[in-house]
Each structure stands twice: as structure tokens, then as C-alpha cells.
Design an enzyme around this catalytic site. Structure first.
Site, PDB file in Angstrom:
ATOM      1  N   HIS A  37       1.070  -4.078  -1.318  1.00 46.36           N
ATOM      2  CA  HIS A  37       0.534  -2.934  -0.596  1.00 46.36           C
ATOM      3  C   HIS A  37      -0.886  -3.229  -0.129  1.00 46.36           C
ATOM      4  CE1 HIS A  37       0.958   1.233   0.494  1.00 46.36           C
ATOM      5  NE2 HIS A  37      -0.091   1.627  -0.192  1.00 46.36           N
TER       6      HIS A  37
ATOM      7  N   SER B 141       0.280   3.498   4.665  1.00 44.38           N
ATOM      8  CA  SER B 141       0.603   4.222   3.440  1.00 44.38           C
ATOM      9  C   SER B 141       0.720   5.720   3.759  1.00 44.38           C
ATOM     10  CB  SER B 141      -0.434   3.918   2.359  1.00 44.38           C
ATOM     11  OG  SER B 141       0.030   4.303   1.087  1.00 44.38           O
TER      12      SER B 141
ATOM     13  N   GLU C 219       5.496  -4.039  -1.834  1.00 44.73           N
ATOM     14  CA  GLU C 219       4.409  -3.059  -1.819  1.00 44.73           C
ATOM     15  C   GLU C 219       3.852  -2.779  -3.217  1.00 44.73           C
ATOM     16  OE1 GLU C 219       3.169  -1.568   0.890  1.00 44.73           O
ATOM     17  OE2 GLU C 219       4.685  -1.860   2.449  1.00 44.73           O
TER      18      GLU C 219
END
Length: 499
Positions: free
Chosen positions: A418, A197, A326
Site C-alpha cells: 500500500h 486509498s 496492499e
């Protein structure tokens, strides 16, 4: 040096500032590894150092305990997160954690993995149990997790203060690794940096920075969230923050505001003053995150993609990829409200021009059949994360680059969402908090494949599939349907309309 006088097996290692005491988990030499936690790589960023570049630690006498995680820049309870990342109070927030199977063995020369945590550049913690290097140690890789200043303290623009303080923290931590990792059994000439991320964006930013090239040798970026904040946007957000805090936008002005106050105001300062939430979403999709590395013309001279196109970092191998969905889950609660909204109309509201939305809808028919909410969620995923993969891989041209997708859907959260890939990458499926995101029986063969690729890459081998740089579009698919191939010719075709 190992102390076996108590039930805990302690071990001491040297650093350039002094000795540190860590502890063994398991038996030395029999699959166990030692942990050295909270080793400071710079002085606490408080007082006159709050908005300064990181300052190296003064040497200490005797042996310093490194038995517990150090203070984190993240403060308090951040609420429910997909990755357990605890906040630890204290001022000495610039620290590293080292996990090694060979402490003190200066001739071991094991490959080194340095992990930079995510959290949108405003949160996150290096003290997550998922980031423990135990599995990498088992496979002969020394692992380091690092901390850095977050939010405005780390990345906000202040006239008269060093820019990109969080970036400077990354560099200082990597300099610590170069100076010290041999004493923990690592090879400073074989350092792979990795992150997820915002951490993935961090390692791409470092890859594209001339000033950082000597500090690492390979890069793995998971779900990279780039920032590349424009100078005028950074100044605007900082000026608004100063107005909200009722101080002058100067080092002294901001220093007069308690850390918790600035932290509570920084989110508001980054949003449009109109309060229009849709405008805020459009800004996020168009310009990226508000706090993060800024193009300062100095340490960060140009945007990531421009630097990569010019050849910065071209000598370093790179692996990058994303999960398939995600952020698709962010619109799950709106599925019923959106089911009667035509997809084309929803895209028009987001400001997507007609030609682009038609091409995108045509390329994403399978997702469109799942409903407007699922399609909009995929669009957010593609805009923020998945299109970055193709842009970076294309920008690097012939530089050695491998691309993957993580496609296994969570049995508890529906999507390949995610953070789902992180416990597979670290091979920590036994952690009890993994079940919330990956179910009670996550596939161990998938963890062996993902983690095994990471280990091979850290050792200096290719990750195990053909490179994108050799055949653009080539993508390894982890956890796809059983009948589908593991490697596909154009794994990110569905984002081409966004490029």
C-alpha cells in the site's frame, strides 16, 4: 503578475473571492512552476458551521497570501505512516493547493488534475510533499490538492445535520476548481479527479454520484477503499459515540464535545461492543470502513457499484488498479506464529465458507507457498482492494475503463505494498522520504511509465494499453518480472473466487 523585488519570486492570481499571492519554484517559463497554498474554498467549519454543509468564503480585499499550507483536518502526530502527511494546526481546514506552470494565463487551457488524499476517511493530509504537482506541471498539467473534513465530523450521522459533510466538501472544492482554475492556467472542461486509498474510494464515489457529474471529466483511482456505509450502521456508530461521550446524539450534543474528544472516541465507537478483535476484522472485511460516505438517499442515493451498473458516470473514462500486496505486510510479524496453522483453518476462523476458500486457495497457490501469513495478508488485500477493481470494471461494462496492477516489490518492505506506487505516480522519487518505502535506488523507468500514463490520461488520451471495457480482464502490469509481458489477459484472475 510577478513580483521580482525580493529573492522570492511572487505571483498573484485572481479568484472569485479575491486575489491570492503564490510563489515560483524555479524560473517562470523555463520549467518552473508556481505554488498557491492554503487557498480557502469554504469558511472554517467551526462553531455553528462545524456540522453544516460547507459555506463559500466571503470576498476579501487586497491580496491574500497563499504561501504556506493551510490547516489540516488531521490533527497531531499520527505516528509512522507510509506516506509523509503532516498535520497543520488551525481552523480554516477547507482549503486547496494549486500548482501551475501558467498562473494568470487564462488562455493556456491546460488539463487539470485534482487529487483527493487517503487515510481511511479519518486521517491524511493534502500537504504531503509527495502530492506536490511539480512533475505534473513540468508535463503541462495543472494540479490541485484538496482538503475535507475527516472522521465523525466529516462523515458521522447526526439527525438534524447535513449528511456526508466530507462528500459535500469534495463537491465544494471541485466547484471552486470550476469557478477559478482558468485563472491558474487550467481548463475547467478538462478536469481529472484522482486519489489513493480512501481518496481512490472518494473519486469512485464521485464518479457514481449524479450530483457530481458536471464537476469533472475523467477519473483515476489508485487502491480504492470504498465505504458505502449503510444507514443503520452509520446510526449505530453515531449512537455509540454519543454514549461514550455522554451526550445526546444531536447537533447540539455532539457540538458540546471538543473535537479532540470525539476524535479519540470515534475508533472505539466503530468497533464491536464485545471487544472481539476477530469479529472486528470480519466486520471490516464484510462491510468495509466504518467512517466514510453513507448511503443517505439524497446526495448519495445508492451504493457505488449499483450506480455504476445503472450507467452513472458511463461517459467518463476511468483508470483503476492496485498494488499486488496492499496490506499483506500487516501479518509479517505474525509469520512465525502462523507457519504451523493450516491455511484452510485460518480462513475458516475468518468466516470464509468452504466453497469460497477452496476456490481461493486453488487460485492463489504461488502466494500460499509463501506461508499462511502471506496468504492471509493477500486475502485481506484482495477483499478490501483488489476485488473492487474487478467489481467496478465489470459494473461499468462498455464504459471506457482501463485496469492496471503495480507489481514492483519494495526492497525495504518486501511487498508491492500500500502506498508504494504513489511516489512513482507523482514522479517524486527524489524526495528523501521515498527511500524508506522504495529503497535508495527506486527504478526511474518505472516512474516514467506510471507517471507518463497518468499525464497522457489527464491530457485526454488513453493511458497506453488496451481497455478492459474492450476485452474484460485486460490488465497493464507495472514493475512485473522482466520476462513477463507488460499487458496480460486476465490480470486479476486470482480474486475471482471473492466476487
Amino acid at each position: 503578475m510577478t513580483d521580482t523585488s525580493t529573492s522570492t519570486r511572487y505571483v498573484v492570481a485572481d479568484t472569485v473571492a479575491g486575489q491570492v499571492r503564490g510563489f515560483w519554484r524555479g524560473e517562470p517559463g523555463a520549467g518552473g512552476s508556481a505554488a498557491f497554498l492554503g487557498i480557502p474554498f469554504a469558511k472554517p467549519p467551526v462553531g455553528a458551521l462545524r456540522f453544516a454543509a460547507p459555506v463559500p468564503m466571503d470576498p476579501w480585499e487586497g491580496v491574500r497570501d497563499a504561501l504556506a499550507f493551510g490547516a489540516t483536518a488531521q490533527r497531531g502526530d499520527t505516528g509512522i505512516t507510509l506516506i509523509p502527511e503532516p498535520s497543520i494546526p488551525g481552523h480554516a481546514t477547507l482549503n486547496v493547493n494549486v500548482f501551475t506552470p501558467a498562473p494568470g494565463e487564462t488562455d493556456a487551457a491546460l488539463p487539470v488534475l485534482v487529487w483527493i488524499h487517503g487515510g481511511g476517511y479519518i486521517s491524511g493530509s493534502p500537504a504531503s510533499p509527495w502530492y506536490d504537482g511539480r512533475a505534473f506541471n513540468r508535463d503541462g498539467v495543472v494540479t490541485v490538492t484538496i482538503s475535507y473534513r475527516l472522521g465523525f465530523d466529516g462523515f458521522g450521522h447526526i439527525d438534524g445535520a447535513p449528511s456526508n459533510r466530507g462528500v459535500r466538501d469534495w463537491i465544494a472544492a471541485l466547484e471552486w476548481v470550476q469557478a477559478n482554475i482558468a485563472d491558474f492556467g487550467g481548463d475547467p472542461a478538462r478536469v481529472t479527479i484522482a486519489g489513493q486509498s480512501a481518496g481512490g474510494g472518494a473519486v469512485l464515489r464521485l464518479l457514481a454520484m449524479p450530483a457530481a457529474q458536471h464537476l469533472f471529466h475523467a477519473v483515476w483511482a489508485l487502491s480504492a477503499a470504498r465505504a458505502d456505509v449503510a444507514p443503520e450502521r452509520a446510526r449505530s456508530a453515531s449512537n455509540r459515540l454519543a454514549r461514550l461521550a455522554e451526550v445526546e446524539p444531536t447537533p447540539d450534543g455532539f457540538a458540546s464535545v471538543p473535537e479532540e474528544t470525539l476524535r479519540s472516541l470515534q475508533e472505539k465507537a466503530s468497533h464491536p461492543e464485545s471487544g472481539d478483535r476477530l469479529a472486528g476484522v470480519r466486520t471490516l472485511l464484510a462491510d468495509g470502513l466504518s467512517w466514510g460516505p453513507m448511503i443517505d438517499g439524497d446526495l448519495v442515493p445508492e451504493p457505488t457499484l449499483a450506480a455504476l451498473r445503472s450507467g452513472v458516470g458511463a461517459d467518463k473514462p476511468l483508470v483503476l488498479g492496485t498494488t499486488d500486496d496492499e496490506f499483506t505486510m500487516v501479518l509479517d510479524d505474525a509469520a512465525n506464529k502462523l507457519r504451523f496453522v493450516p491455511a484452510g483453518l485460518a480462513f475458516a476462523k475468518l468466516g470464509v465458507d468452504r466453497e469460497r476458500r477452496r476456490a481461493y486457495l486453488a487460485d492463489n497457490r504461488p502466494q500460499r507457498r509463501k506461508g499462511t501469513a502471506a496468504l492471509l495478508g493477500r486475502y485481506v488485500t484482495d477483499t478490501v482492494f483488489r476485488s473492487t477493481v474487478v467489481k467496478v470494471a465489470d459494473a461499468r461494462a462498455a464504459a471506457p475503463t482501463w485496469v492496471y496492477r503495480f507489481s514492483w516489490p519494495s526492497p525495504t518492505r518486501r511487498w508491492a505494498l500500500h502506498c508504494l506506487d504513489v511516489p512513482f505516480w507523482f514522479d517524486c522519487l527524489d524526495d528523501p522520504r521515498v527511500a524508506a518505502i522504495a529503497g535508495d535506488e527506486p527504478p526511474r523507468r518505472l516512474a516514467a511509465a506510471v507517471h507518463g500514463a497518468a499525464v497522457a490520461f489527464a491530457r485526454g488520451d488513453d493511458p497506453g494499453w488496451p481497455a478492459w471495457s474492450g476485452a474484460p480482464g485486460t490488465t497493464r502490469v507495472f514493475g512485473g518480472e522482466a520476462s513477463a509481458p507488460d499487458v496480460v489477459a486476465d490480470g486479476y484472475r486470482s480474486v475471482r473466487a471473492l466476487l
